[in-house]
Design a protein around this motif. Structure first.
Motif, PDB file in Angstrom:
ATOM      1  N   GLN A   1      -9.342  15.523  -4.113  1.00  0.00           N
ATOM      2  CA  GLN A   1      -8.401  16.622  -4.325  1.00  0.00           C
ATOM      3  C   GLN A   1      -7.092  16.374  -3.582  1.00  0.00           C
ATOM      4  O   GLN A   1      -6.013  16.714  -4.079  1.00  0.00           O
ATOM      5  N   TRP A   2      -7.178  15.739  -2.406  1.00  0.00           N
ATOM      6  CA  TRP A   2      -5.942  15.434  -1.674  1.00  0.00           C
ATOM      7  C   TRP A   2      -5.230  14.208  -2.244  1.00  0.00           C
ATOM      8  O   TRP A   2      -4.006  14.109  -2.168  1.00  0.00           O
ATOM      9  N   LEU A   3      -5.990  13.311  -2.846  1.00  0.00           N
ATOM     10  CA  LEU A   3      -5.352  12.212  -3.585  1.00  0.00           C
ATOM     11  C   LEU A   3      -4.596  12.767  -4.787  1.00  0.00           C
ATOM     12  O   LEU A   3      -3.493  12.297  -5.111  1.00  0.00           O
TER      13      LEU A   3
ATOM     14  N   SER B   1      -0.670  12.529  -5.599  1.00  0.00           N
ATOM     15  CA  SER B   1      -0.191  12.001  -6.868  1.00  0.00           C
ATOM     16  C   SER B   1       0.658  13.008  -7.646  1.00  0.00           C
ATOM     17  O   SER B   1       1.714  12.656  -8.181  1.00  0.00           O
ATOM     18  N   GLN B   2       0.223  14.277  -7.670  1.00  0.00           N
ATOM     19  CA  GLN B   2       0.860  15.272  -8.515  1.00  0.00           C
ATOM     20  C   GLN B   2       1.974  16.063  -7.816  1.00  0.00           C
ATOM     21  O   GLN B   2       2.939  16.471  -8.463  1.00  0.00           O
ATOM     22  N   SER B   3       1.822  16.299  -6.515  1.00  0.00           N
ATOM     23  CA  SER B   3       2.771  17.162  -5.808  1.00  0.00           C
ATOM     24  C   SER B   3       3.677  16.422  -4.829  1.00  0.00           C
ATOM     25  O   SER B   3       4.877  16.712  -4.753  1.00  0.00           O
TER      26      SER B   3
ATOM     27  N   LEU C   1      -6.046  14.750   6.172  1.00  0.00           N
ATOM     28  CA  LEU C   1      -5.972  15.660   5.038  1.00  0.00           C
ATOM     29  C   LEU C   1      -7.331  16.053   4.476  1.00  0.00           C
ATOM     30  O   LEU C   1      -7.559  17.209   4.135  1.00  0.00           O
ATOM     31  N   ALA C   2      -8.246  15.090   4.374  1.00  0.00           N
ATOM     32  CA  ALA C   2      -9.551  15.381   3.765  1.00  0.00           C
ATOM     33  C   ALA C   2     -10.618  15.733   4.784  1.00  0.00           C
ATOM     34  O   ALA C   2     -11.775  15.940   4.423  1.00  0.00           O
ATOM     35  N   GLY C   3     -10.262  15.788   6.054  1.00  0.00           N
ATOM     36  CA  GLY C   3     -11.237  16.079   7.100  1.00  0.00           C
ATOM     37  C   GLY C   3     -10.807  15.447   8.411  1.00  0.00           C
ATOM     38  O   GLY C   3      -9.617  15.276   8.667  1.00  0.00           O
ATOM     39  N   ASP C   4     -11.788  15.061   9.202  1.00  0.00           N
ATOM     40  CA  ASP C   4     -11.471  14.513  10.522  1.00  0.00           C
ATOM     41  C   ASP C   4     -11.543  12.993  10.578  1.00  0.00           C
ATOM     42  O   ASP C   4     -11.519  12.397  11.658  1.00  0.00           O
ATOM     43  N   GLU C   5     -11.641  12.343   9.399  1.00  0.00           N
ATOM     44  CA  GLU C   5     -11.634  10.885   9.328  1.00  0.00           C
ATOM     45  C   GLU C   5     -10.482  10.419   8.428  1.00  0.00           C
ATOM     46  O   GLU C   5     -10.150  11.073   7.442  1.00  0.00           O
ATOM     47  N   PHE C   6      -9.902   9.275   8.778  1.00  0.00           N
ATOM     48  CA  PHE C   6      -8.856   8.663   7.952  1.00  0.00           C
ATOM     49  C   PHE C   6      -9.468   8.199   6.633  1.00  0.00           C
ATOM     50  O   PHE C   6     -10.500   7.522   6.615  1.00  0.00           O
TER      51      PHE C   6
ATOM     52  N   LEU D   1      -4.028   7.391   3.400  1.00  0.00           N
ATOM     53  CA  LEU D   1      -3.459   6.067   3.125  1.00  0.00           C
ATOM     54  C   LEU D   1      -2.457   6.116   1.977  1.00  0.00           C
ATOM     55  O   LEU D   1      -1.413   5.457   2.023  1.00  0.00           O
ATOM     56  N   SER D   2      -2.764   6.912   0.966  1.00  0.00           N
ATOM     57  CA  SER D   2      -1.914   6.948  -0.223  1.00  0.00           C
ATOM     58  C   SER D   2      -0.521   7.493   0.061  1.00  0.00           C
ATOM     59  O   SER D   2       0.428   7.230  -0.685  1.00  0.00           O
ATOM     60  N   HIS D   3      -0.371   8.248   1.153  1.00  0.00           N
ATOM     61  CA  HIS D   3       0.934   8.802   1.522  1.00  0.00           C
ATOM     62  C   HIS D   3       1.817   7.812   2.284  1.00  0.00           C
ATOM     63  O   HIS D   3       3.019   8.088   2.477  1.00  0.00           O
TER      64      HIS D   3
END
Length: 217
Positions: free
Chosen positions: A101-103, A107-109, A160-165, A170-172
């Motif tokens: 969802q964060w990917l 990608s979208q926002s 973004l997706a939790g407490d792990e990278f 990475l995509s940002h």
């Protein structure tokens, strides 16, 4: 000895650098195959067999050919899940969904306005192209709204997706690197406490520092 995977394209490309960062995180040996976009090599027939849209990157792993950087990163993280950074694309369905969802948010926002700003503020002047001030203002406003959402999220979780990278962070890296380091818009990120902290953490990872070295070589 297995043939290294191949990544086609220049490291200064944001999409190519996304894939390179993923490979480095996963400790997967690779061969970077230069493609001169200035010479139009991405439009030549042999390359179009790998990437039918004539863009970069293209990716080969033995007989497998892929394009679109986020799909390539998902593939790398899944195939080589036990190498390098474990959990880059999650270890269970719920975590994968959160990363996805964060990917999608990236990608979208995030990507549309940040890509336009990266081009207008960094690449256009180097290509002797006129900057579109209205377009810059419009997309800066869009990016501010996205970063405000990120600021709230990163006040709750470390990444973004939790407490792990993960791939979500990475995509940002590619677009943010240009905006923070190569333009006068760094404060968009650094003025936000949580976003600034997050950027400092992800941008100083050894994998990304290596990609930046490749870009500056």
């Amino acid at each position: 000895m297995a043939t290294p995977v191949k990544v086609y394209g220049p490291p200064f490309s944001t999409a190519v650098s996304r894939v390179l960062a993923c490979l480095l995180e996963k400790d997967v040996p690779f061969q970077l195959v230069p493609i001169s976009m200035a010479k139009g090599e991405q439009k030549k027939p042999d390359y179009l067999k790998l990437q039918p849209f004539g863009q970069v990157p293209a990716f080969q792993d033995d007989e497998i050919t892929l394009f679109e950087s986020r799909a390539i990163c998902r593939y790398i993280a899944e195939k080589y899940q036990n190498k390098g950074t474990i959990g880059l694309f999650g270890t269970n369905p719920l975590v994968k969904a959160s990363i996805d969802q964060w990917l999608e948010a990236e990608s979208q926002s995030f990507n549309p306005p940040s890509s336009i700003l990266t081009f207008q503020l960094f690449f256009a002047p180097r290509m002797k192209m006129k900057q579109d001030e209205a377009l810059i203002k419009q997309n800066e406003s869009k990016l501010v709204k996205v970063l405000n959402v990120y600021e709230k999220r990163l006040g709750v979780t470390r990444y973004l997706a939790g407490d792990e990278f993960t791939l979500a962070d990475l995509s940002h890296l590619p677009n943010t690197q240009y905006l923070v380091e190569k333009t006068n818009r760094a404060e968009l990120f650094k003025s936000r406490k949580n976003v600034g902290r997050w950027w400092e953490e992800i941008s100083t990872r050894p994998s990304w520092k290596k990609v930046v070295e490749m870009q500056n070589a």
